[in-house]
Design a protein around this motif. Structure first.
Motif, PDB file in Angstrom:
ATOM      1  N   TYR A   1       0.834  -1.196   0.000  1.00 15.14           N
ATOM      2  CA  TYR A   1       0.000   0.000   0.000  1.00 15.14           C
ATOM      3  C   TYR A   1       0.875   1.255   0.000  1.00 15.14           C
ATOM      4  CZ  TYR A   1      -3.679  -3.194   1.603  1.00 15.14           C
ATOM      5  OH  TYR A   1      -4.576  -4.232   1.720  1.00 15.14           O
ATOM      6  N   GLN A   2       0.463   2.243  -0.780  1.00 12.50           N
ATOM      7  CA  GLN A   2       1.113   3.556  -0.803  1.00 12.50           C
ATOM      8  C   GLN A   2       0.126   4.554  -0.197  1.00 12.50           C
ATOM      9  OE1 GLN A   2       4.199   4.576  -2.716  1.00 12.50           O
ATOM     10  NE2 GLN A   2       3.980   6.454  -1.532  1.00 12.50           N
ATOM     11  N   PHE A   3       0.574   5.347   0.793  1.00 14.42           N
ATOM     12  CA  PHE A   3      -0.274   6.401   1.355  1.00 14.42           C
ATOM     13  C   PHE A   3       0.634   7.564   1.739  1.00 14.42           C
ATOM     14  CE2 PHE A   3       1.147   3.783   4.783  1.00 14.42           C
ATOM     15  CZ  PHE A   3       1.230   4.575   5.914  1.00 14.42           C
ATOM     16  N   GLY A   4       0.284   8.757   1.253  1.00 18.85           N
ATOM     17  CA  GLY A   4       1.186   9.888   1.429  1.00 18.85           C
ATOM     18  C   GLY A   4       2.534   9.556   0.804  1.00 18.85           C
ATOM     19  N   ASN A   5       3.600   9.798   1.556  1.00 20.19           N
ATOM     20  CA  ASN A   5       4.944   9.411   1.106  1.00 20.19           C
ATOM     21  C   ASN A   5       5.394   8.097   1.733  1.00 20.19           C
ATOM     22  OD1 ASN A   5       5.351  11.746  -0.507  1.00 20.19           O
ATOM     23  ND2 ASN A   5       5.833  12.939   1.336  1.00 20.19           N
ATOM     24  N   CYS A   6       4.442   7.329   2.237  1.00 24.39           N
ATOM     25  CA  CYS A   6       4.764   6.101   2.971  1.00 24.39           C
ATOM     26  C   CYS A   6       4.317   4.859   2.196  1.00 24.39           C
ATOM     27  CB  CYS A   6       4.077   6.121   4.333  1.00 24.39           C
ATOM     28  SG  CYS A   6       4.449   7.568   5.348  1.00 24.39           S
ATOM     29  N   LYS A   7       4.924   3.742   2.563  1.00 31.58           N
ATOM     30  CA  LYS A   7       4.549   2.459   1.980  1.00 31.58           C
ATOM     31  C   LYS A   7       4.392   1.431   3.098  1.00 31.58           C
ATOM     32  CE  LYS A   7       6.949   3.120  -2.445  1.00 31.58           C
ATOM     33  NZ  LYS A   7       8.029   2.614  -3.348  1.00 31.58           N
ATOM     34  N   LEU A   8       3.375   0.585   2.980  1.00 31.13           N
ATOM     35  CA  LEU A   8       3.162  -0.510   3.916  1.00 31.13           C
ATOM     36  C   LEU A   8       3.253  -1.831   3.177  1.00 31.13           C
ATOM     37  CD1 LEU A   8       2.238  -1.788   6.639  1.00 31.13           C
ATOM     38  CD2 LEU A   8      -0.128  -1.476   5.823  1.00 31.13           C
ATOM     39  N   ASP A   9       4.078  -2.737   3.686  1.00 24.70           N
ATOM     40  CA  ASP A   9       4.208  -4.097   3.159  1.00 24.70           C
ATOM     41  C   ASP A   9       3.638  -5.022   4.234  1.00 24.70           C
ATOM     42  OD1 ASP A   9       5.017  -6.670   2.491  1.00 24.70           O
ATOM     43  OD2 ASP A   9       7.014  -6.089   1.853  1.00 24.70           O
ATOM     44  N   THR A  10       2.436  -5.564   4.006  1.00 23.36           N
ATOM     45  CA  THR A  10       1.794  -6.374   5.039  1.00 23.36           C
ATOM     46  C   THR A  10       2.389  -7.773   5.149  1.00 23.36           C
ATOM     47  OG1 THR A  10       0.061  -7.100   3.501  1.00 23.36           O
ATOM     48  CG2 THR A  10      -0.386  -5.128   4.823  1.00 23.36           C
ATOM     49  N   VAL A  11       3.010  -8.269   4.086  1.00 24.87           N
ATOM     50  CA  VAL A  11       3.617  -9.603   4.149  1.00 24.87           C
ATOM     51  C   VAL A  11       4.841  -9.587   5.052  1.00 24.87           C
ATOM     52  CG1 VAL A  11       4.788 -11.402   2.840  1.00 24.87           C
ATOM     53  CG2 VAL A  11       2.734 -10.328   1.914  1.00 24.87           C
ATOM     54  N   ASN A  12       5.724  -8.614   4.809  1.00 28.44           N
ATOM     55  CA  ASN A  12       6.941  -8.507   5.618  1.00 28.44           C
ATOM     56  C   ASN A  12       6.747  -7.645   6.860  1.00 28.44           C
ATOM     57  OD1 ASN A  12       8.823 -10.012   3.865  1.00 28.44           O
ATOM     58  ND2 ASN A  12       8.401  -8.369   2.416  1.00 28.44           N
ATOM     59  N   GLN A  13       5.533  -7.092   7.021  1.00 30.47           N
ATOM     60  CA  GLN A  13       5.180  -6.273   8.176  1.00 30.47           C
ATOM     61  C   GLN A  13       6.181  -5.126   8.353  1.00 30.47           C
ATOM     62  OE1 GLN A  13       3.341 -10.147  10.506  1.00 30.47           O
ATOM     63  NE2 GLN A  13       4.343  -8.587  11.711  1.00 30.47           N
ATOM     64  N   GLN A  14       6.340  -4.351   7.272  1.00 28.96           N
ATOM     65  CA  GLN A  14       7.277  -3.237   7.289  1.00 28.96           C
ATOM     66  C   GLN A  14       6.589  -1.950   6.822  1.00 28.96           C
ATOM     67  OE1 GLN A  14      10.652  -4.478   4.906  1.00 28.96           O
ATOM     68  NE2 GLN A  14      11.728  -5.194   6.731  1.00 28.96           N
ATOM     69  N   LEU A  15       6.937  -0.868   7.493  1.00 23.69           N
ATOM     70  CA  LEU A  15       6.444   0.459   7.137  1.00 23.69           C
ATOM     71  C   LEU A  15       7.632   1.305   6.697  1.00 23.69           C
ATOM     72  CD1 LEU A  15       4.382   2.808   7.090  1.00 23.69           C
ATOM     73  CD2 LEU A  15       4.894   3.147   9.527  1.00 23.69           C
ATOM     74  N   GLN A  16       7.522   1.892   5.509  1.00 19.52           N
ATOM     75  CA  GLN A  16       8.565   2.774   4.995  1.00 19.52           C
ATOM     76  C   GLN A  16       8.056   4.209   5.033  1.00 19.52           C
ATOM     77  OE1 GLN A  16      10.149   1.757   1.099  1.00 19.52           O
ATOM     78  NE2 GLN A  16      10.703   3.877   0.701  1.00 19.52           N
ATOM     79  N   THR A  17       8.783   5.077   5.740  1.00 16.91           N
ATOM     80  CA  THR A  17       8.438   6.490   5.804  1.00 16.91           C
ATOM     81  C   THR A  17       9.628   7.306   5.331  1.00 16.91           C
ATOM     82  OG1 THR A  17       9.262   6.966   8.038  1.00 16.91           O
ATOM     83  CG2 THR A  17       7.081   5.945   7.879  1.00 16.91           C
ATOM     84  N   SER A  18       9.458   8.622   5.253  1.00 11.35           N
ATOM     85  CA  SER A  18      10.571   9.472   4.843  1.00 11.35           C
ATOM     86  C   SER A  18      11.684   9.480   5.892  1.00 11.35           C
ATOM     87  CB  SER A  18      10.068  10.903   4.606  1.00 11.35           C
ATOM     88  OG  SER A  18       9.413  11.401   5.754  1.00 11.35           O
ATOM     89  N   ALA A  19      11.348   9.077   7.128  1.00 15.22           N
ATOM     90  CA  ALA A  19      12.352   9.050   8.203  1.00 15.22           C
ATOM     91  C   ALA A  19      13.092   7.726   8.285  1.00 15.22           C
ATOM     92  CB  ALA A  19      11.681   9.347   9.546  1.00 15.22           C
ATOM     93  N   GLY A  20      12.562   6.673   7.655  1.00 21.92           N
ATOM     94  CA  GLY A  20      13.222   5.371   7.707  1.00 21.92           C
ATOM     95  C   GLY A  20      12.237   4.229   7.618  1.00 21.92           C
ATOM     96  N   ASN A  21      12.732   3.021   7.842  1.00 20.92           N
ATOM     97  CA  ASN A  21      11.915   1.814   7.776  1.00 20.92           C
ATOM     98  C   ASN A  21      11.656   1.277   9.178  1.00 20.92           C
ATOM     99  OD1 ASN A  21      11.942   1.916   4.948  1.00 20.92           O
ATOM    100  ND2 ASN A  21      13.816   0.696   4.831  1.00 20.92           N
ATOM    101  N   TYR A  22      10.457   0.743   9.387  1.00 20.79           N
ATOM    102  CA  TYR A  22      10.077   0.222  10.694  1.00 20.79           C
ATOM    103  C   TYR A  22       9.511  -1.185  10.543  1.00 20.79           C
ATOM    104  CZ  TYR A  22      10.218   5.174  12.001  1.00 20.79           C
ATOM    105  OH  TYR A  22      10.603   6.472  12.209  1.00 20.79           O
ATOM    106  N   ASP A  23       9.910  -2.073  11.448  1.00 22.71           N
ATOM    107  CA  ASP A  23       9.311  -3.402  11.526  1.00 22.71           C
ATOM    108  C   ASP A  23       8.063  -3.312  12.395  1.00 22.71           C
ATOM    109  OD1 ASP A  23      11.282  -4.701   9.997  1.00 22.71           O
ATOM    110  OD2 ASP A  23      12.588  -4.866  11.747  1.00 22.71           O
ATOM    111  N   LEU A  24       6.951  -3.843  11.901  1.00 22.13           N
ATOM    112  CA  LEU A  24       5.683  -3.784  12.607  1.00 22.13           C
ATOM    113  C   LEU A  24       5.324  -5.139  13.184  1.00 22.13           C
ATOM    114  CD1 LEU A  24       3.547  -1.768  10.016  1.00 22.13           C
ATOM    115  CD2 LEU A  24       4.944  -0.862  11.889  1.00 22.13           C
ATOM    116  N   SER A  25       4.541  -5.122  14.244  1.00 20.29           N
ATOM    117  CA  SER A  25       3.936  -6.354  14.726  1.00 20.29           C
ATOM    118  C   SER A  25       2.775  -6.714  13.805  1.00 20.29           C
ATOM    119  CB  SER A  25       3.427  -6.165  16.159  1.00 20.29           C
ATOM    120  OG  SER A  25       2.306  -5.285  16.155  1.00 20.29           O
ATOM    121  N   TYR A  26       2.270  -7.921  13.969  1.00 20.02           N
ATOM    122  CA  TYR A  26       1.122  -8.341  13.157  1.00 20.02           C
ATOM    123  C   TYR A  26      -0.061  -7.398  13.362  1.00 20.02           C
ATOM    124  CZ  TYR A  26      -3.155 -10.864  12.038  1.00 20.02           C
ATOM    125  OH  TYR A  26      -4.395 -11.203  11.562  1.00 20.02           O
TER     126      TYR A  26
END
Length: 228
Positions: free
Chosen positions: A134-159
């Protein structure tokens, strides 16, 4: 396919009940009564998913999760613990956990969470929405790898964080009702689960705080709205 579950629990009676229930559902269960044994089993057996108690002899669950993450970043981990304060939950996710289930728990809920994580991490498809990026604003969400990409960096998410953010995106610029999110992700809308969702939502807001065009707005008494 029979999935292998590493189950680390030092309380024998509980361990036997949970193990028997999981085996009755077709899982292969590898039991450990302390953290050190759990880590050794993980190295040798390469389980598909790990269920870790936190308070264990030799190595606690947080340490075991950190050690597992040094070996394999992709094996899903669920913490099963009586420790339920917000800081305990956050520490669990920071140490490498993908989900956190408070004792006492129902076997139905545990199995639902196991199946959900196995579906995400093994590529087994569930019915429903099949989109994973998913793309929203300047961010991306990868639900398979549970990762959020923002302009500040990448974050590992919980389920749950990934699931909450996905629901917000699917409802973007509209209200996501609290009850809908609670029932879909937690399975019920109890007071404890509502507080748990507040913790995860606060964590998502923190990760998105530097995004000027993205905001998670709370709608008092109703739910949340992702504005982007």
């Amino acid at each position: 396919m029979s999935y292998k579950i590493l189950y680390a629990e030092d309380e024998p009676f509980l361990a036997q009940i949970v193990s028997d229930n999981l085996k009755s559902k077709g899982y292969e269960v590898l039991q450990a009564a302390d953290g050190q044994t759990a880590l050794e089993i993980f190295k040798e057996a390469k389980p598909d998913i790990c269920l870790l108690d936190i308070m264990m002899p030799l190595k606690d669950g947080y340490t075991v999760a950190e050690d597992i993450r040094k070996i394999n970043a992709g094996t899903p981990i669920i913490f099963l613990s009586a420790k339920s304060l917000g800081e305990d939950v956050v520490k669990g996710f920071k140490s490498g956990g993908n989900d956190y289930l408070k004792k006492p728990f129902s076997m139905v809920e545990l199995i639902v969470r196991i199946d959900a994580l196995l579906a995400r991490f093994t590529g087994v498809q569930q019915t429903g929405n099949s989109q994973t990026l998913y793309q929203f604003g300047n961010c991306k969400l990868d639900t398979v790898n549970q990762q959020l990409q923002t302009s500040a960096g990448n974050y590992d998410l919980s389920y749950k964080e990934a699931s909450l953010l996905e629901m917000l995106i699917l409802h973007k610029n509209a209200v996501l009702e609290r009850q809908e999110a609670l029932m879909k992700i937690w399975g019920d809308d109890s007071y404890y689960n509502a507080n748990s969702m507040n913790v995860f939502m606060a964590h998502l807001r923190k990760m998105l705080k530097d995004e000027p065009h993205v905001q998670i707005m709370g709608i008092r008494g109703v739910g949340y709205k992702l504005i982007c």
